[in-house]
Design an enzyme around this catalytic site. Structure first.
Site, PDB file in Angstrom:
ATOM      1  N   CYS A   2      -4.514   3.423 -12.521  1.00 35.13           N
ATOM      2  CA  CYS A   2      -4.765   4.095 -13.785  1.00 35.13           C
ATOM      3  C   CYS A   2      -6.253   3.979 -14.098  1.00 35.13           C
ATOM      4  O   CYS A   2      -6.893   2.971 -13.798  1.00 35.13           O
ATOM      5  CB  CYS A   2      -3.987   3.515 -14.963  1.00 35.13           C
ATOM      6  SG  CYS A   2      -2.206   3.660 -14.770  1.00 35.13           S
ATOM      7  N   ARG A  27      -8.062   6.811  -9.284  1.00 34.19           N
ATOM      8  CA  ARG A  27      -7.262   5.644  -9.649  1.00 34.19           C
ATOM      9  C   ARG A  27      -5.808   5.997  -9.945  1.00 34.19           C
ATOM     10  O   ARG A  27      -4.984   5.109 -10.177  1.00 34.19           O
ATOM     11  CB  ARG A  27      -7.865   4.950 -10.880  1.00 34.19           C
ATOM     12  CG  ARG A  27      -9.282   4.493 -10.671  1.00 34.19           C
ATOM     13  CD  ARG A  27      -9.809   3.866 -11.919  1.00 34.19           C
ATOM     14  NE  ARG A  27      -9.144   2.610 -12.186  1.00 34.19           N
ATOM     15  CZ  ARG A  27      -9.529   1.427 -11.727  1.00 34.19           C
ATOM     16  NH1 ARG A  27     -10.600   1.343 -10.973  1.00 34.19           N
ATOM     17  NH2 ARG A  27      -8.864   0.339 -12.024  1.00 34.19           N
ATOM     18  N   TRP A  74      -1.307   6.259 -12.811  1.00 35.90           N
ATOM     19  CA  TRP A  74      -0.513   6.011 -11.612  1.00 35.90           C
ATOM     20  C   TRP A  74       0.729   5.285 -12.121  1.00 35.90           C
ATOM     21  O   TRP A  74       0.648   4.173 -12.626  1.00 35.90           O
ATOM     22  CB  TRP A  74      -1.279   5.138 -10.617  1.00 35.90           C
ATOM     23  CG  TRP A  74      -0.608   5.021  -9.289  1.00 35.90           C
ATOM     24  CD1 TRP A  74      -0.680   5.901  -8.253  1.00 35.90           C
ATOM     25  CD2 TRP A  74       0.239   3.950  -8.845  1.00 35.90           C
ATOM     26  NE1 TRP A  74       0.070   5.451  -7.191  1.00 35.90           N
ATOM     27  CE2 TRP A  74       0.645   4.259  -7.534  1.00 35.90           C
ATOM     28  CE3 TRP A  74       0.707   2.768  -9.433  1.00 35.90           C
ATOM     29  CZ2 TRP A  74       1.489   3.423  -6.790  1.00 35.90           C
ATOM     30  CZ3 TRP A  74       1.543   1.935  -8.699  1.00 35.90           C
ATOM     31  CH2 TRP A  74       1.910   2.270  -7.387  1.00 35.90           C
ATOM     32  N   ASN A 100      -4.462   0.155 -18.729  1.00 39.27           N
ATOM     33  CA  ASN A 100      -4.323   0.030 -17.279  1.00 39.27           C
ATOM     34  C   ASN A 100      -3.830  -1.382 -17.008  1.00 39.27           C
ATOM     35  O   ASN A 100      -4.416  -2.339 -17.511  1.00 39.27           O
ATOM     36  CB  ASN A 100      -5.690   0.256 -16.617  1.00 39.27           C
ATOM     37  CG  ASN A 100      -5.708  -0.163 -15.165  1.00 39.27           C
ATOM     38  OD1 ASN A 100      -4.692  -0.036 -14.476  1.00 39.27           O
ATOM     39  ND2 ASN A 100      -6.830  -0.652 -14.692  1.00 39.27           N
ATOM     40  N   GLY A 101      -2.745  -1.500 -16.227  1.00 35.06           N
ATOM     41  CA  GLY A 101      -2.206  -2.822 -15.916  1.00 35.06           C
ATOM     42  C   GLY A 101      -0.713  -2.828 -16.161  1.00 35.06           C
ATOM     43  O   GLY A 101      -0.083  -1.765 -16.253  1.00 35.06           O
ATOM     44  N   GLU A 480      -6.136   1.485  12.003  1.00 39.59           N
ATOM     45  CA  GLU A 480      -6.820   2.184  10.918  1.00 39.59           C
ATOM     46  C   GLU A 480      -6.666   3.697  11.081  1.00 39.59           C
ATOM     47  O   GLU A 480      -6.415   4.417  10.106  1.00 39.59           O
ATOM     48  CB  GLU A 480      -8.298   1.762  10.907  1.00 39.59           C
ATOM     49  CG  GLU A 480      -9.202   2.550   9.988  1.00 39.59           C
ATOM     50  CD  GLU A 480      -8.764   2.546   8.524  1.00 39.59           C
ATOM     51  OE1 GLU A 480      -7.912   1.740   8.125  1.00 39.59           O
ATOM     52  OE2 GLU A 480      -9.278   3.415   7.781  1.00 39.59           O
ATOM     53  N   LYS A 484      -4.889   6.175   8.366  1.00 42.36           N
ATOM     54  CA  LYS A 484      -5.568   7.345   7.798  1.00 42.36           C
ATOM     55  C   LYS A 484      -4.743   8.586   8.052  1.00 42.36           C
ATOM     56  O   LYS A 484      -4.564   9.412   7.172  1.00 42.36           O
ATOM     57  CB  LYS A 484      -6.954   7.470   8.452  1.00 42.36           C
ATOM     58  CG  LYS A 484      -8.013   7.945   7.550  1.00 42.36           C
ATOM     59  CD  LYS A 484      -8.732   6.853   6.793  1.00 42.36           C
ATOM     60  CE  LYS A 484      -7.850   5.883   6.084  1.00 42.36           C
ATOM     61  NZ  LYS A 484      -8.509   4.749   5.543  1.00 42.36           N
ATOM     62  N   GLU A 487      -1.560   8.631   5.897  1.00 35.29           N
ATOM     63  CA  GLU A 487      -1.884   8.642   4.471  1.00 35.29           C
ATOM     64  C   GLU A 487      -2.216  10.046   3.969  1.00 35.29           C
ATOM     65  O   GLU A 487      -1.792  10.436   2.886  1.00 35.29           O
ATOM     66  CB  GLU A 487      -3.088   7.712   4.264  1.00 35.29           C
ATOM     67  CG  GLU A 487      -3.565   7.548   2.847  1.00 35.29           C
ATOM     68  CD  GLU A 487      -4.765   6.593   2.759  1.00 35.29           C
ATOM     69  OE1 GLU A 487      -5.459   6.386   3.776  1.00 35.29           O
ATOM     70  OE2 GLU A 487      -5.003   6.062   1.670  1.00 35.29           O
ATOM     71  N   HIS A 503       6.522  -2.443  25.169  1.00 30.86           N
ATOM     72  CA  HIS A 503       7.491  -3.401  24.635  1.00 30.86           C
ATOM     73  C   HIS A 503       8.370  -2.782  23.551  1.00 30.86           C
ATOM     74  O   HIS A 503       8.939  -3.501  22.734  1.00 30.86           O
ATOM     75  CB  HIS A 503       6.767  -4.635  24.090  1.00 30.86           C
ATOM     76  CG  HIS A 503       6.053  -5.405  25.157  1.00 30.86           C
ATOM     77  ND1 HIS A 503       6.706  -6.091  26.157  1.00 30.86           N
ATOM     78  CD2 HIS A 503       4.720  -5.550  25.416  1.00 30.86           C
ATOM     79  CE1 HIS A 503       5.818  -6.647  26.970  1.00 30.86           C
ATOM     80  NE2 HIS A 503       4.609  -6.327  26.539  1.00 30.86           N
ATOM     81  N   LYS A 600      -6.311   4.860  -5.425  1.00 28.04           N
ATOM     82  CA  LYS A 600      -7.351   4.152  -4.673  1.00 28.04           C
ATOM     83  C   LYS A 600      -7.362   2.666  -4.978  1.00 28.04           C
ATOM     84  O   LYS A 600      -7.498   1.846  -4.092  1.00 28.04           O
ATOM     85  CB  LYS A 600      -8.721   4.742  -4.990  1.00 28.04           C
ATOM     86  CG  LYS A 600      -9.813   4.122  -4.156  1.00 28.04           C
ATOM     87  CD  LYS A 600     -10.854   5.098  -3.772  1.00 28.04           C
ATOM     88  CE  LYS A 600     -11.771   4.551  -2.710  1.00 28.04           C
ATOM     89  NZ  LYS A 600     -11.208   4.716  -1.368  1.00 28.04           N
TER      90      LYS A 600
HETATM   91  O1  M6R Z   1      -9.973  -1.786  -2.613  1.00 23.26           O
HETATM   92  P1  M6R Z   1      -9.355  -2.455  -1.419  1.00 23.26           P
HETATM   93  O2  M6R Z   1     -10.237  -2.391  -0.245  1.00 23.26           O
HETATM   94  O3  M6R Z   1      -8.900  -3.841  -1.705  1.00 23.26           O
HETATM   95  O4  M6R Z   1      -8.072  -1.582  -1.114  1.00 23.26           O
HETATM   96  C1  M6R Z   1      -7.136  -1.998  -0.167  1.00 23.26           C
HETATM   97  C2  M6R Z   1      -6.214  -0.869   0.222  1.00 23.26           C
HETATM   98  O5  M6R Z   1      -5.453  -0.465  -0.875  1.00 23.26           O
HETATM   99  C3  M6R Z   1      -6.996   0.336   0.762  1.00 23.26           C
HETATM  100  O6  M6R Z   1      -7.812  -0.038   1.807  1.00 23.26           O
HETATM  101  C4  M6R Z   1      -6.033   1.435   1.252  1.00 23.26           C
HETATM  102  O7  M6R Z   1      -5.300   0.983   2.332  1.00 23.26           O
HETATM  103  C5  M6R Z   1      -6.858   2.666   1.614  1.00 23.26           C
HETATM  104  N1  M6R Z   1      -6.877   3.569   0.506  1.00 23.26           N
HETATM  105  C6  M6R Z   1      -6.384   3.386   2.809  1.00 23.26           C
HETATM  106  O8  M6R Z   1      -7.222   4.466   3.111  1.00 23.26           O
END
Ligand code: M6R
Length: 605
Positions: A2, A27, A74, A100-101, A480, A484, A487, A503, A600
């Site tokens: 949020c 956010r 969010w 937010n929270g 990674e 990506k 996601e 395996h 994010k």
């Molecule tokens: O802000 P942070 O680096 O702690 O965030 C951790 C994850 O939420 C973040 O890296 C997430 O996996 C990415 N948005 C993926 O692209």
């Protein structure tokens, strides 16, 4: 998650609050809302959907008010409906709140308020806040007293901002969720994050948990909840406002991928000595590092992959290092002692799982370092020392430039630790490694200028699944790349250590599952052997490797990377794979910068 924004000052607040919401949308984007106050009442406009929908809804409404608050959500409590959108108000709409929270005791507070005759309109935990404030305001007629009494009843985490119909001020507080003040020439902002107001000011005040702030058009006061004055300095941020805009790009993600050369230059600047045989990383007094026996990295998602990368580099120096998923670390019984250095890796510095893991590390007496992109973030403030990655603001939900900057910063940190921890020996071939890291920006430039990732993405579009494999430093990159890909394309993608394919995962391999194999220059013959095991079962293999690499002639397609030291080849491969994900998602028409269900900054556990 949020995003919250408030603006007080002269003139109409509407555009500034909406700009803030646009800049905070990373956010959360389930719903958006705004409330305005101009001395004659509070008016609220809100709806489910993105900020763009709110803008459409209020177009032509002639909204006005010199004080405004806004929210982009969010969802945690209650689905993303109009009713659940913030701001929330008290019964007669004279008090409006954005939050937010998570209010953990909201059910109990709701019951109590209900028994006093309060009617609720939403399913949110937030809605208890305006009703609680209303309750106290009725008895004291003082907005700040009512606000502080109400928040003293809240359990959980919050950054909350409130406006009252008949007061020329906004009231804010933070406890476990971020809230910063922007100090403009004739206006003030309260927001979840600096990009919200960076177009208007780069002067920022970071608050501590427990601070209560009152912002009026011509001044701000900060106190404790008991009213004791608190002095928080004004700091300048060095982020360029242009970095928070999309510029000529369709998507932040592409802009951020293509800004990796400058992001990396900033991460590296001043951290390598002139003779290329040592690093200058300014963390901890060297004497505090000498007796470190183990380094534990804690992180989530992409940052976890950067942490895996770093722990592999650190192990090469003879220092025992492990990367933990922060959400698991909190619960694990892996020993943490005063001889442990715990490194929290978090782009935003606000990830709840990582902050929780840091708490455990601090409780056990570990030395605590945060590696982050955000000055003043909760993780930066919770650690004994902080190392900034200097990647500049990242808005796209998919982390791109921050991964590269984290991996490089952490690798330089590894050498710094190797120089000061008793058990450490320098990173092997250090001058060559440091020489090569400095050419990474131009190597990435070359990839951006010549990539064929778009064509390849189209060629393999609508495959059954996408697999990514790599060994040692190629393994975190494979993970990674898969993160990506899934996601932002919503397609099935997995990343494996190459040797693991046989395996189990090999059972998933068909002619419709392309396998992207990452060749870093180390253990490549083994990775090629594993890739060929998949090729034999019908899969196309795409070699992510330098031109002329032996794998190129034995595989079905090629994503070239410039020749570099094996320490950095994975990072170049990652850039090609970021572009692959981006173009696949673009071809599929996905919401690239705001993928479904995600946000994010993940401030819930
Ligand atoms: O802000 P942070 O680096 O702690 O965030 C951790 C994850 O939420 C973040 O890296 C997430 O996996 C990415 N948005 C993926 O692209």
């Amino acid at each position: 998650m949020c995003g919250i924004i408030a603006r007080v000052g002269e003139g109409n607040a509407v555009d500034r609050v909406i700009t803030g919401l646009d800049n905070l949308e990373y956010r959360g984007y389930d719903s958006a809302g705004i409330a305005l106050q101009n001395g004659t009442g509070v008016s609220v406009s809100k709806c489910s959907g993105e900020v763009e929908e709110l803008k459409q809804n209020i177009r032509g409404d002639r909204l006005a008010g010199n004080i405004g608050i806004g929210h982009t959500r969010w969802s945690t409590h209650g689905p993303p409906t109009d009713e659940n959108a913030h701001p929330h108000t008290n019964g007669d709409g004279t008090i409006a709140v954005v939050h937010n929270g998570i209010i953990e005791n909201h059910a109990e507070l709701r019951e109590r308020l209900r028994s006093q005759g309060v009617e609720f309109e939403s399913d949110t935990d937030t809605e208890v806040i305006p009703h609680l404030i209303d309750h106290y305001y009725a008895t004291c007629d003082d907005p700040k007293v009512a606000f502080t009494r109400a928040i003293s009843e809240l359990e959980g985490s919050y950054a909350v901002v409130v406006m009252f119909e008949d007061y020329d001020a906004v009231y804010g507080a933070r406890q476990g969720s971020p809230l910063v003040l922007g100090v403009g020439d004739d206006q003030y902002f309260l927001a979840s994050d600096v990009p919200a107001f960076l177009e208007y000011t780069d002067r920022v005040v970071y608050f501590e948990d427990g601070d209560v702030v009152v912002a009026r058009p011509h001044g701000v006061t900060v106190t404790t909840a008991d009213g004791e004055p608190v002095n928080r300095p004004i700091e300048s941020v060095d982020w360029d406002p242009e970095e928070t805009g999309k510029g000529a790009y369709d998507h932040y993600m592409l802009k951020e991928i293509e800004s990796q050369p400058s992001a990396l230059s900033n991460s590296i600047r001043g951290r390598i000595n002139d003779s290329n045989d040592g690093v200058d990383v300014d963390v901890f007094d060297p004497s505090t590092l000498a007796d470190v026996r183990e380094v534990q990295f804690i992180a989530c998602g992409t940052s976890y992959h950067a942490a895996m990368y770093a722990s592999t580099v650190l192990n090469r120096t003879g220092i025992r290092a492990r990367a933990f998923r922060a959400s698991e670390y909190q619960l694990s019984s892996d020993p943490v002692t005063t001889d442990t250095l715990v490194v929290a890796v978090t782009q935003s510095g606000e990830t709840a799982d990582t902050l929780g893991a840091m708490e455990r590390a601090a409780d056990e007496g570990a030395k605590l370092l945060t590696v982050t992109n955000v000055v003043g973030s909760s993780a930066a403030r919770a650690a004994d020392d902080t190392l900034f990655i200097h990647a500049g603001p990242e808005i796209g939900v998919a982390a791109t430039k921050t991964f590269s900057s984290q991996a490089v910063t952490l690798s330089l940190l590894a050498q710094h630790l190797a120089e000061h921890i008793e058990d450490g020996t320098p990173v092997p071939n250090l001058p060559a490694v440091l020489d090569a890291v400095q050419t990474l920006p131009s190597d990435i430039e070359q990839i951006i200028n010549t990539t064929r990732a778009a064509a390849l993405a189209n060629h393999y579009l609508n495959s059954e699944a996408y697999f990514f494999i790599g060994r040692e430093l190629g393994h975190p990159v494979a993970q990674e790349a898969a993160l990506k890909f899934k996601e932002i394309t919503y397609e099935h993608a997995e990343g494996f250590a190459s040797g693991e394919l046989k395996h189990g995962p090999l059972a998933l391999v068909t002619p419709r599952t392309p396998v992207f194999a990452i060749f870093t220059g180390l253990h490549d013959e083994k990775t090629l052997k594993n890739a060929k095991e998949a090729q034999t079962r019908g899969a196309d293999i795409v070699a992510v490797a330098p031109a002329g690499h032996p794998a190129v002639s034995e595989t079905d397609a090629h994503l070239p990377i410039p020749d570099t030291h094996p320490m950095w080849a994975g990072l170049l491969a990652n850039v090609q794979l970021q572009l692959l994900s981006y173009h696949a998602a673009d071809a599929l028409g996905r919401s690239i910068d705001k993928p479904r269900n995600l946000a994010k900054s993940v401030t819930v556990e």
